[in-house]
Scaffold this motif. Structure first.
Motif, short mmCIF file in Angstrom:
data_model
loop_
_atom_site.label_atom_id
_atom_site.label_comp_id
_atom_site.label_asym_id
_atom_site.label_seq_id
_atom_site.Cartn_x
_atom_site.Cartn_y
_atom_site.Cartn_z
N VAL A 115 20.85 84.95 36.63
CA VAL A 115 21.21 85.78 35.50
C VAL A 115 22.73 85.81 35.47
O VAL A 115 23.37 86.32 36.39
CB VAL A 115 20.64 87.21 35.62
N ASP A 116 23.30 85.23 34.44
CA ASP A 116 24.76 85.16 34.29
C ASP A 116 25.17 86.03 33.12
O ASP A 116 24.64 85.89 32.00
CB ASP A 116 25.22 83.72 34.05
N VAL A 117 26.12 86.93 33.37
CA VAL A 117 26.58 87.87 32.35
C VAL A 117 28.05 87.61 32.07
O VAL A 117 28.88 87.61 33.00
CB VAL A 117 26.37 89.33 32.81
N HIS A 118 28.36 87.38 30.82
CA HIS A 118 29.74 87.20 30.36
C HIS A 118 30.04 88.30 29.35
O HIS A 118 29.38 88.39 28.32
CB HIS A 118 29.94 85.82 29.73
N ALA A 119 31.00 89.12 29.65
CA ALA A 119 31.33 90.26 28.79
C ALA A 119 32.81 90.25 28.48
O ALA A 119 33.65 89.95 29.34
CB ALA A 119 30.94 91.57 29.48
N ARG A 120 33.13 90.63 27.24
CA ARG A 120 34.52 90.76 26.81
C ARG A 120 34.67 92.13 26.16
O ARG A 120 33.96 92.46 25.23
CB ARG A 120 34.89 89.65 25.82
N VAL A 121 35.60 92.91 26.69
CA VAL A 121 35.83 94.27 26.22
C VAL A 121 37.23 94.36 25.64
O VAL A 121 38.22 93.98 26.29
CB VAL A 121 35.67 95.29 27.37
N ARG A 122 37.31 94.85 24.42
CA ARG A 122 38.60 95.16 23.81
C ARG A 122 38.62 96.65 23.51
O ARG A 122 37.85 97.13 22.67
CB ARG A 122 38.83 94.35 22.55
N ASP A 123 39.48 97.37 24.22
CA ASP A 123 39.52 98.83 24.17
C ASP A 123 38.14 99.38 24.53
O ASP A 123 37.77 99.34 25.69
CB ASP A 123 40.02 99.32 22.81
N GLN A 124 37.36 99.85 23.57
CA GLN A 124 36.06 100.43 23.90
C GLN A 124 34.88 99.62 23.39
O GLN A 124 33.73 100.05 23.54
CB GLN A 124 35.95 101.86 23.33
N VAL A 125 35.12 98.47 22.83
CA VAL A 125 34.05 97.66 22.25
C VAL A 125 33.74 96.49 23.17
O VAL A 125 34.63 95.70 23.50
CB VAL A 125 34.43 97.16 20.85
N ALA A 126 32.48 96.39 23.60
CA ALA A 126 32.05 95.32 24.50
C ALA A 126 31.13 94.37 23.75
O ALA A 126 30.22 94.80 23.05
CB ALA A 126 31.33 95.90 25.71
N ARG A 127 31.39 93.08 23.94
CA ARG A 127 30.49 92.03 23.47
C ARG A 127 29.99 91.29 24.71
O ARG A 127 30.77 90.71 25.45
CB ARG A 127 31.20 91.09 22.50
N VAL A 128 28.67 91.30 24.88
CA VAL A 128 28.07 90.84 26.13
C VAL A 128 27.08 89.72 25.84
O VAL A 128 26.29 89.80 24.89
CB VAL A 128 27.36 92.00 26.87
N GLN A 129 27.12 88.68 26.69
CA GLN A 129 26.14 87.60 26.64
C GLN A 129 25.44 87.52 27.99
O GLN A 129 26.08 87.43 29.03
CB GLN A 129 26.79 86.26 26.32
#
Length: 639
Positions: free
Chosen positions: A92-106
């Motif tokens: 299970v590989d998780v890639h997440a990008r957070v800008r301030d309070q917004v997270a986009r997760v794959q």
């Protein structure tokens, strides 16, 4: 004279047959009769002899039959138990990008078939509350099969049709309480299948810290360990980063500059991991108000997200007097460690109530303990002082587990004690089970408590264990402007209750209300802002951030006016904001999805409370399909 003798027989006349013989011609008939009497077995034979003697000069001898030998029992042939399909969760590989309070997760899930036959792989996993799924992709031999959101029944029907044809589909379904299931078929022997899931999530913020949570504690839902789990979290902030750390795992943190950080984590043979948490803060904090708006078309209404954390200091103020009613479950399922921890948690809070003094009027409190019956510490609220707290501690020591669970009666009793609208009131509700006596319908329980809550008290629900009716606790929390928290059986209840009380011990702002003011707005025009969530607006605690979403009709400059009571005094705060006329890109498109999630939640509550309404169902499905939200009515299908 003839003698009659009974012997066992197997003739069709029965199990006995009569055999007669002639006695010796010695004239010793009387002696023969005496000899027969002496040899008779039991009183029954003697009776038969006397009976026979009255009818004819004969002798009767009873010979009991041998007990029949039962035939051998048939030996059951054990049927083979079908072996469950064997597969493993390879990665299970998780890639997440957070800008301030917004997270986009794959999230990438890789299944491997370790069986000699074709299998269907299923994996249950949770998402953070409020997360919105934006995509699903199935990878088969390097080929991408994108997912499409369909109505739930239609997606399941198509999936089963494809399975029967042994083609490659993947299905993503919502199964309750932010828990989702991935189904992948077929996975050939020795082969892999990869499923990519994408979602967006607005992170919570408190005390200047933003909290990223990855619910990787998923193996408890599948019983299968994850061979390897990796997390790569990229953080980017507008303000300079102050701290980045994880209270749950030993993560690696790299800081290329003061606005960015890269957090990585690798776990092997993950059987029952704790959720991964990463906290980070910025130097300027999150005080003030910040509004993000999104309007992709000028001829359509826009969407907005408002984050409010007013800079309110109470260091030199007298703590606000409050009312707290503790509702504790003492049913049989709470026996053992649970009831002991619950008692200690209750004692912790009681000892920290604001006592009556010359400078403080003292908090009001009461305790409601319930099983099938509902019992109160006192018939009315008590003012906190040394005497009442000592008596309450003694009452807590006498709480023991046993009986059924009357949740409806306990909540109505608790809310019925609250009458003062001039002070903040809270109900702390702790349970580990389902309602088993009294009203058991969760929507009626919620509605009954809503009607009993005449002072707009906030309810904080604690669910203990894995068998809690989370839907009921979530509804109760939403209906009363609170939150629902869940404690695992092996966790310390006292720590969670103490953490909550530290938040509500000093309410900063109560009776909070928001108003949006636009220049030149006319009273005859429709409200420029509508369908705002949450409603009602909850109280603000120290270090807490208020998150509000809604829709707007009118773009341009405006003011957000927040009013409320601080230490019993009316206060007013105003913040300038601007609503976009037309969004130049999709960088704030997540705001629309966040609003749709809240609106769908409201529709589901309406359906549960008032029954089926096709118009609401159609709106729910339309919103879910448009924004890619998996609901009880919709599912993702990749084929």
């Amino acid at each position: 004279m003839r003698a009659t003798q009974c012997t066992p027989a197997t003739t069709r006349s029965g199990p006995w047959r009569i055999r007669t013989r002639s006695p010796r011609r010695t004239g010793a008939t009387r002696d023969a009769r005496r000899l027969a009497v002496r040899t008779i077995r039991g009183w029954l034979c003697a009776f038969i002899v006397l009976l026979a003697a009255t009818k004819a000069p004969s002798q009767v001898i009873i010979i009991p039959p041998r007990p029949p030998i039962p035939p051998p029992r048939p030996i059951p042939i054990p049927r083979p138990i079908p072996r469950p399909p064997q597969f493993e969760i390879d990665r299970v590989d998780v890639h997440a990008r957070v800008r301030d309070q917004v997270a986009r997760v794959q999230v990438e899930q890789i299944f491997r078939n370790t069986d000699h036959r074709v299998v269907e792989a299923q994996f249950l996993f949770p998402l953070p509350p409020g997360a919105a799924i934006t995509g699903l992709t199935l990878m088969v031999d390097g080929k991408e099969i994108p997912g499409k959101l369909l109505k739930k029944d239609e997606a399941r029907r198509i999936y089963e049709q494809i399975v029967r044809k042994h083609r490659d589909p993947a299905l993503l379904e919502y199964v309750g309480r932010d828990l989702y299931q991935t189904s992948v078929f077929p996975v050939p022997p020795g082969k892999q299948r990869r499923v990519e899931l994408r979602y967006t999530h607005l992170l919570s913020a408190q005390d200047g810290l933003i909290d990223f949570v990855l619910p990787v504690g998923t193996a408890k839902h599948t019983g299968r360990p994850i061979k390897r789990l990796t997390l790569e979290l990229a953080i980017e902030t507008t303000q300079p980063l102050k701290t980045v750390y994880s209270p749950s795992h030993d993560v690696s943190v790299k800081r290329p500059d003061e606005h960015r950080a890269l957090v990585t984590l690798t776990l092997h043979d993950v059987a029952a991991p704790d959720d991964v948490r990463v906290l980070f803060g910025v130097k300027e904090g999150l005080l003030g108000a910040h509004l993000l708006s999104y309007r992709p078309q000028r001829d359509a209404d826009g969407y907005f997200l408002l984050l409010v954390a007013p800079d309110i200091h109470q260091a030199d103020r007298t703590p606000t007097a409050k009312t707290i009613v503790f509702v504790i479950d003492r049913s049989g399922s709470m026996s053992g460690t649970k009831i002991q921890q619950a008692r200690e948690a209750l004692k912790f809070v009681l000892q920290r109530l604001n006592r009556r003094s010359e400078k403080h009027p003292g908090d009001l409190f009461n305790i409601v303990a319930y099983d099938a019956q509902v019992e109160s510490f006192r018939p009315e609220l008590q003012r906190a002082d040394d005497k009442t707290i000592a008596q309450a501690l003694a009452f807590v020591d006498g709480i023991h587990a046993g009986g059924s669970t009357n949740i409806d009666g306990a909540l109505k009793t608790a809310f019925g004690m609250l009458h003062d609208t001039g002070r903040p009131s809270y109900v702390v509700f702790l349970t580990d089970g389902l309602p088993t006596v009294g009203e058991q319908n969760e929507m009626r329980i919620t509605e009954n408590s809503r009607q009993a809550n005449r002072v707009k008290a906030r309810l904080f629900a604690f669910g203990v264990g894995f068998d809690v009716n989370s839907r009921l606790l979530d509804r109760l929390a939403r209906a009363h402007g609170g939150v629902s928290l869940y404690v695992r059986p092996n966790e310390n209840i006292e720590e969670h209750v103490a953490r909550l009380y530290n938040r509500i011990a000093a309410p900063v702002m109560t009776d909070v209300a928001l108003r949006f003011e636009f220049d030149g707005q006319k009273d005859t025009e429709p409200p420029p802002v509508y369908r705002v969530y949450p409603k009602p607006v909850p109280d603000l605690f120290r270090g807490e951030q208020l998150v509000v979403v809604g829709r707007y009709r009118r773009p341009g400059a405006a003011r957000v006016v927040m009013t409320g009571r601080i230490a019993g005094e009316e206060q007013r705060f105003a913040f300038p904001v601007r609503f976009e006329d037309l969004s130049r890109d999709d960088s704030h498109s997540f705001v629309e999805t966040l609003w749709a999630v809240r609106r769908i939640g409201e529709i589901i509550d309406e359906l549960d409370l008032h029954g089926h309404n096709q118009e609401l169902v159609d709106e729910l499905v339309r919103l879910a399909l448009k924004h890619g939200i998996v609901t009880p009515y919709t599912s993702f299908l990749a084929n």
